[in-house]
Design a protein around this motif. Sequence first.
Motif, PDB file in Angstrom:
ATOM      1  N   GLY A 144      22.940   9.456  -6.999  1.00  0.00           N
ATOM      2  CA  GLY A 144      21.646   9.911  -6.518  1.00  0.00           C
ATOM      3  C   GLY A 144      20.877   8.758  -5.898  1.00  0.00           C
ATOM      4  O   GLY A 144      21.091   7.598  -6.247  1.00  0.00           O
ATOM      5  N   LEU A 145      19.995   9.080  -4.975  1.00  0.00           N
ATOM      6  CA  LEU A 145      19.095   8.112  -4.369  1.00  0.00           C
ATOM      7  C   LEU A 145      17.678   8.451  -4.798  1.00  0.00           C
ATOM      8  O   LEU A 145      17.217   9.564  -4.579  1.00  0.00           O
ATOM      9  CB  LEU A 145      19.194   8.155  -2.844  1.00  0.00           C
ATOM     10  CG  LEU A 145      19.924   6.998  -2.169  1.00  0.00           C
ATOM     11  CD1 LEU A 145      19.173   5.708  -2.299  1.00  0.00           C
ATOM     12  CD2 LEU A 145      21.328   6.882  -2.707  1.00  0.00           C
ATOM     13  N   LEU A 146      17.002   7.497  -5.420  1.00  0.00           N
ATOM     14  CA  LEU A 146      15.614   7.686  -5.812  1.00  0.00           C
ATOM     15  C   LEU A 146      14.736   6.922  -4.832  1.00  0.00           C
ATOM     16  O   LEU A 146      15.005   5.762  -4.524  1.00  0.00           O
ATOM     17  CB  LEU A 146      15.369   7.179  -7.239  1.00  0.00           C
ATOM     18  CG  LEU A 146      16.304   7.663  -8.350  1.00  0.00           C
ATOM     19  CD1 LEU A 146      15.741   7.259  -9.712  1.00  0.00           C
ATOM     20  CD2 LEU A 146      16.547   9.151  -8.285  1.00  0.00           C
ATOM     21  N   TRP A 147      13.683   7.592  -4.385  1.00  0.00           N
ATOM     22  CA  TRP A 147      12.783   6.956  -3.434  1.00  0.00           C
ATOM     23  C   TRP A 147      11.425   7.619  -3.534  1.00  0.00           C
ATOM     24  O   TRP A 147      11.259   8.673  -4.142  1.00  0.00           O
ATOM     25  CB  TRP A 147      13.335   7.045  -2.015  1.00  0.00           C
ATOM     26  CG  TRP A 147      13.629   8.452  -1.540  1.00  0.00           C
ATOM     27  CD1 TRP A 147      14.666   9.255  -1.936  1.00  0.00           C
ATOM     28  CD2 TRP A 147      12.882   9.202  -0.588  1.00  0.00           C
ATOM     29  NE1 TRP A 147      14.615  10.463  -1.298  1.00  0.00           N
ATOM     30  CE2 TRP A 147      13.527  10.455  -0.455  1.00  0.00           C
ATOM     31  CE3 TRP A 147      11.751   8.939   0.167  1.00  0.00           C
ATOM     32  CZ2 TRP A 147      13.063  11.445   0.412  1.00  0.00           C
ATOM     33  CZ3 TRP A 147      11.292   9.926   1.034  1.00  0.00           C
ATOM     34  CH2 TRP A 147      11.950  11.155   1.147  1.00  0.00           C
ATOM     35  N   ASP A 148      10.433   6.942  -2.959  1.00  0.00           N
ATOM     36  CA  ASP A 148       9.064   7.426  -3.018  1.00  0.00           C
ATOM     37  C   ASP A 148       8.689   7.972  -1.639  1.00  0.00           C
ATOM     38  O   ASP A 148       9.314   8.916  -1.173  1.00  0.00           O
ATOM     39  CB  ASP A 148       8.150   6.297  -3.503  1.00  0.00           C
ATOM     40  CG  ASP A 148       6.797   6.759  -4.015  1.00  0.00           C
ATOM     41  OD1 ASP A 148       6.425   7.904  -3.727  1.00  0.00           O
ATOM     42  OD2 ASP A 148       6.107   5.985  -4.682  1.00  0.00           O
ATOM     43  N   LEU A 149       7.715   7.409  -0.960  1.00  0.00           N
ATOM     44  CA  LEU A 149       7.346   7.889   0.371  1.00  0.00           C
ATOM     45  C   LEU A 149       8.007   7.109   1.502  1.00  0.00           C
ATOM     46  O   LEU A 149       8.072   7.584   2.627  1.00  0.00           O
ATOM     47  CB  LEU A 149       5.819   7.838   0.550  1.00  0.00           C
ATOM     48  CG  LEU A 149       5.021   8.852  -0.271  1.00  0.00           C
ATOM     49  CD1 LEU A 149       3.526   8.663  -0.046  1.00  0.00           C
ATOM     50  CD2 LEU A 149       5.422  10.279   0.077  1.00  0.00           C
ATOM     51  N   ASP A 150       8.483   5.924   1.213  1.00  0.00           N
ATOM     52  CA  ASP A 150       9.177   5.116   2.219  1.00  0.00           C
ATOM     53  C   ASP A 150      10.629   5.592   2.276  1.00  0.00           C
ATOM     54  O   ASP A 150      11.428   5.320   1.378  1.00  0.00           O
ATOM     55  CB  ASP A 150       9.101   3.636   1.838  1.00  0.00           C
ATOM     56  CG  ASP A 150       9.688   2.723   2.906  1.00  0.00           C
ATOM     57  OD1 ASP A 150      10.406   3.209   3.795  1.00  0.00           O
ATOM     58  OD2 ASP A 150       9.435   1.499   2.833  1.00  0.00           O
ATOM     59  N   ASP A 151      10.975   6.291   3.352  1.00  0.00           N
ATOM     60  CA  ASP A 151      12.301   6.902   3.468  1.00  0.00           C
ATOM     61  C   ASP A 151      13.242   6.126   4.379  1.00  0.00           C
ATOM     62  O   ASP A 151      14.332   6.600   4.708  1.00  0.00           O
ATOM     63  CB  ASP A 151      12.178   8.338   3.971  1.00  0.00           C
ATOM     64  CG  ASP A 151      11.526   8.427   5.358  1.00  0.00           C
ATOM     65  OD1 ASP A 151      11.139   7.374   5.914  1.00  0.00           O
ATOM     66  OD2 ASP A 151      11.382   9.552   5.884  1.00  0.00           O
ATOM     67  N   GLY A 238       2.442   4.035   0.950  1.00  0.00           N
ATOM     68  CA  GLY A 238       1.781   4.578  -0.228  1.00  0.00           C
ATOM     69  C   GLY A 238       2.792   5.151  -1.209  1.00  0.00           C
ATOM     70  O   GLY A 238       4.007   4.975  -1.065  1.00  0.00           O
ATOM     71  N   SER A 239       2.298   5.857  -2.231  1.00  0.00           N
ATOM     72  CA  SER A 239       3.155   6.360  -3.296  1.00  0.00           C
ATOM     73  C   SER A 239       2.681   7.707  -3.806  1.00  0.00           C
ATOM     74  O   SER A 239       1.476   7.941  -3.944  1.00  0.00           O
ATOM     75  CB  SER A 239       3.171   5.357  -4.457  1.00  0.00           C
ATOM     76  OG  SER A 239       3.813   5.903  -5.593  1.00  0.00           O
ATOM     77  N   ARG A 240       3.626   8.567  -4.111  1.00  0.00           N
ATOM     78  CA  ARG A 240       3.278   9.836  -4.770  1.00  0.00           C
ATOM     79  C   ARG A 240       2.683   9.574  -6.144  1.00  0.00           C
ATOM     80  O   ARG A 240       1.874  10.361  -6.628  1.00  0.00           O
ATOM     81  CB  ARG A 240       4.519  10.718  -4.902  1.00  0.00           C
ATOM     82  CG  ARG A 240       5.086  11.183  -3.586  1.00  0.00           C
ATOM     83  CD  ARG A 240       6.110  12.300  -3.768  1.00  0.00           C
ATOM     84  NE  ARG A 240       7.145  11.989  -4.712  1.00  0.00           N
ATOM     85  CZ  ARG A 240       8.243  11.281  -4.439  1.00  0.00           C
ATOM     86  NH1 ARG A 240       8.409  10.793  -3.216  1.00  0.00           N
ATOM     87  NH2 ARG A 240       9.148  11.028  -5.352  1.00  0.00           N
ATOM     88  N   HIS A 259      -0.247   8.074   5.775  1.00  0.00           N
ATOM     89  CA  HIS A 259      -0.004   7.208   4.620  1.00  0.00           C
ATOM     90  C   HIS A 259       0.740   5.928   5.013  1.00  0.00           C
ATOM     91  O   HIS A 259       1.163   5.175   4.155  1.00  0.00           O
ATOM     92  CB  HIS A 259       0.812   7.953   3.550  1.00  0.00           C
ATOM     93  CG  HIS A 259       0.033   9.062   2.930  1.00  0.00           C
ATOM     94  ND1 HIS A 259      -1.073   8.844   2.140  1.00  0.00           N
ATOM     95  CD2 HIS A 259       0.187  10.404   2.999  1.00  0.00           C
ATOM     96  CE1 HIS A 259      -1.557  10.010   1.732  1.00  0.00           C
ATOM     97  NE2 HIS A 259      -0.818  10.957   2.243  1.00  0.00           N
ATOM     98  N   LEU A 260       0.922   5.710   6.305  1.00  0.00           N
ATOM     99  CA  LEU A 260       1.711   4.551   6.746  1.00  0.00           C
ATOM    100  C   LEU A 260       0.827   3.583   7.504  1.00  0.00           C
ATOM    101  O   LEU A 260       0.113   3.957   8.416  1.00  0.00           O
ATOM    102  CB  LEU A 260       2.868   5.026   7.629  1.00  0.00           C
ATOM    103  CG  LEU A 260       3.926   4.007   8.043  1.00  0.00           C
ATOM    104  CD1 LEU A 260       5.226   4.716   8.319  1.00  0.00           C
ATOM    105  CD2 LEU A 260       3.507   3.232   9.265  1.00  0.00           C
ATOM    106  N   THR A 261       0.870   2.323   7.155  1.00  0.00           N
ATOM    107  CA  THR A 261       0.208   1.274   7.921  1.00  0.00           C
ATOM    108  C   THR A 261       1.202   0.170   8.184  1.00  0.00           C
ATOM    109  O   THR A 261       2.061  -0.125   7.354  1.00  0.00           O
ATOM    110  CB  THR A 261      -1.009   0.694   7.172  1.00  0.00           C
ATOM    111  OG1 THR A 261      -0.569   0.160   5.922  1.00  0.00           O
ATOM    112  CG2 THR A 261      -2.060   1.757   6.930  1.00  0.00           C
ATOM    113  N   GLU A 262       1.124  -0.441   9.350  1.00  0.00           N
ATOM    114  CA  GLU A 262       2.096  -1.459   9.735  1.00  0.00           C
ATOM    115  C   GLU A 262       1.880  -2.768   8.997  1.00  0.00           C
ATOM    116  O   GLU A 262       2.807  -3.525   8.771  1.00  0.00           O
ATOM    117  CB  GLU A 262       2.012  -1.709  11.242  1.00  0.00           C
ATOM    118  CG  GLU A 262       2.528  -0.547  12.078  1.00  0.00           C
ATOM    119  CD  GLU A 262       4.018  -0.377  11.989  1.00  0.00           C
ATOM    120  OE1 GLU A 262       4.705  -1.321  11.590  1.00  0.00           O
ATOM    121  OE2 GLU A 262       4.524   0.705  12.328  1.00  0.00           O
TER     122      GLU A 262
END
Length: 266
Positions: A144-151, A238-240, A259-262
């Motif tokens: 399995g792959l676990l991840w948050d908002l950064d895909d 950011g994060s869930r 939710h994304l900033t450079e």
Amino acid sequence: MLLLCDHASNALPPDYGDLGLPAPEFRRHIAYDIGAAAVTRRLAALSGAPALMTTYSRLLIDPNRGEDDPTLLMRLSDGAIIPGNARSDGAERTRRLERFHRPYHDAIAAHLDAASAVGAAPVIVSIHSFTPAWKSVPRPWHVGLLWDLDDRLAHPLVAALQREPGLVVGDNEPYDGALKKDTLYRHGTLRGLAHGLVEIRQDLIEAAADADAWGDLLWRLLRPILADPTLHTVRHYGSRADHRAGRPAVPLGKTPARHLTEDPPS
């Protein structure tokens, strides 16, 4: 790339004895992630990437938890009472944080600082393993792959694994990848570095040869993914886990542009 293995070892420092547990308990998943260290070493050998691995059991203190997490020092784990943790007070908690937890995270931070100072932003890959069944319910996934908002890492790696014949691949299974103040939240999410946590089923990597085979597979799939320059930039998604603390919820697997900033926030 920086490789991490949070639950690499089932060892304890001599002054902690056995925490009051019989020896067989240290061969179970409650003490460490079975097979994860061997996969990490193989992946490090093939890729040439540095690997940071803990040298103590998660029963002593869990490095993949925030310092204020109630499961940092487990008193009961999958049916096993841990006598050496049962009466741990605030002073003992602080002692273990200073001796075992903080040095690991300080080492991760130092490696990331050094890598970022001399080149492109590093990608963090964390290796874990999970039990074939939980509370008598079989788990169908091989990996399995676990991840948050950064895909940035998760989506191409999940897709690559799904193309492998015969593999059952979990996308944020068997756990959700958004855990407040865990290792990847602290060093990936907050820094804006691409990251992901690979969970492999323990019965598939118990044997050394099988662990090596999984290391071979992961490097074969990771190598072309890591060539994408977008993985080596700082982006804040950011994060869930933060949204659960009172902000609007974000559906699992979604990455809204807002939710994304450079660049890192000031």
